[in-house]
Design an enzyme around this catalytic site. Structure first.
Site, PDB file in Angstrom:
ATOM      1  CB  SER A 110      82.433  36.780  18.384  1.00  0.00           C
ATOM      2  OG  SER A 110      82.737  38.042  18.959  1.00  0.00           O
TER       3      SER A 110
ATOM      4  CE1 TYR B 103      78.495  39.027  15.579  1.00  0.00           C
ATOM      5  CE2 TYR B 103      79.479  39.568  17.694  1.00  0.00           C
ATOM      6  CZ  TYR B 103      79.598  39.126  16.395  1.00  0.00           C
ATOM      7  OH  TYR B 103      80.839  38.767  15.907  1.00  0.00           O
TER       8      TYR B 103
END
Length: 256
Positions: A140, A153
């Site tokens: 990501s 995350y």
């Protein structure tokens, strides 16, 4: 790009992005294997592939569980998996780090990092024995720049980038490539959830949360699922790509 004769294993195959990967890989000629924790969503994804004239097999697996991964390996022993797409991931909590519970932190790392390790550990040996194969880890852009209130995350995705680079150095000399694909915010249910939680946390509206997030990108928009899927297939058309990270974020930058 033709993937005729290749068999691709996609984790998180029942989710929106996993389904998009499956459709793109199948359209390129690959036989697709989909795994995830929800049998119903896997079946739905396989049906979408079949509707497009492709072939997809499903198998339930929790990538964070070594026993489950071993069972998956045994179940797919008859398959020649030469392409592994580590797409399974969880978003985790949306709140300041000091308010994150240890159990929540561990769950994010169990799926987003340990799951990739377990899947590579299980499916790399046959690729190494054959002297060919590709691994693509879905990271990501959040692993490369700040994302407030999303520390578990972002930390897990940063770890995945390090895993990718080091593993590429280990297995590249034996004919297997390892790369990562880092999408920016992809339009879909997960981002809708994050915008809703951000709105609750900050007091803004959901629309304002989405606009604020998207405005950080050079293109001023979110990324679409099919764009990410096409990027995956494009990466596989670049045989010299190894240990690399492809940023597909519409030009997302860190907030000022």
């Amino acid at each position: 790009m033709s993937l005729d004769g290749r068999t691709a294993l996609v984790t998180g195959g029942g989710g929106p992005l996993g389904r998009a990967f499956a459709l793109a890989l199948s359209a390129a000629g690959a036989r697709v294997l989909l795994t995830g924790r929800n049998r119903a969503s896997l079946t739905e994804a396989a049906e979408r592939v079949a509707e497009g004239g492709g072939e997809a097999r499903t198998a339930v697996c929790d990538v964070s569980d070594p026993v489950s991964v071993r069972s998956l390996t045994a179940e797919l022993a008859d398959e020649d998996v030469s392409l592994l797409v580590n797409n399974a991931g969880v978003a985790g909590p949306v709140r300041p780090l000091v308010d994150v519970e240890p159990e929540e932190w561990d769950e994010v790392f169990a799926v987003n990092v340990r799951g990739v390790y377990l899947m590579c550990r299980a499916f790399l040996p046959p690729m190494l024995a054959a002297g060919r194969g590709d691994v693509v880890n879905v990271a990501s852009v959040s692993g490369k720049r700040p994302l407030l209130h999303r520390t578990p995350y972002t930390a897990s995705k940063t770890a995945l980038l390090g895993l990718t680079r080091t593993l590429a150095g280990e297995v590249g000399p034996r004919g297997v490539t390892v790369n990562s694909l880092s999408p920016g915010p992809v339009r879909g249910p997960r981002m809708d959830r994050n915008f809703r939680l951000t709105a609750e946390l900050t007091g803004c509206t959901v629309e304002e949360a989405e606009h604020d997030f998207a405005s950080r990108a050079a293109l001023g928009r979110l990324v679409e699922e099919d764009e990410v899927a096409r990027a995956l297939v494009a990466m596989l058309a670049m045989p010299g790509l190894c240990g690399a990270d492809i940023d597909l974020s519409a030009g997302m930058i860190a907030p000022a």
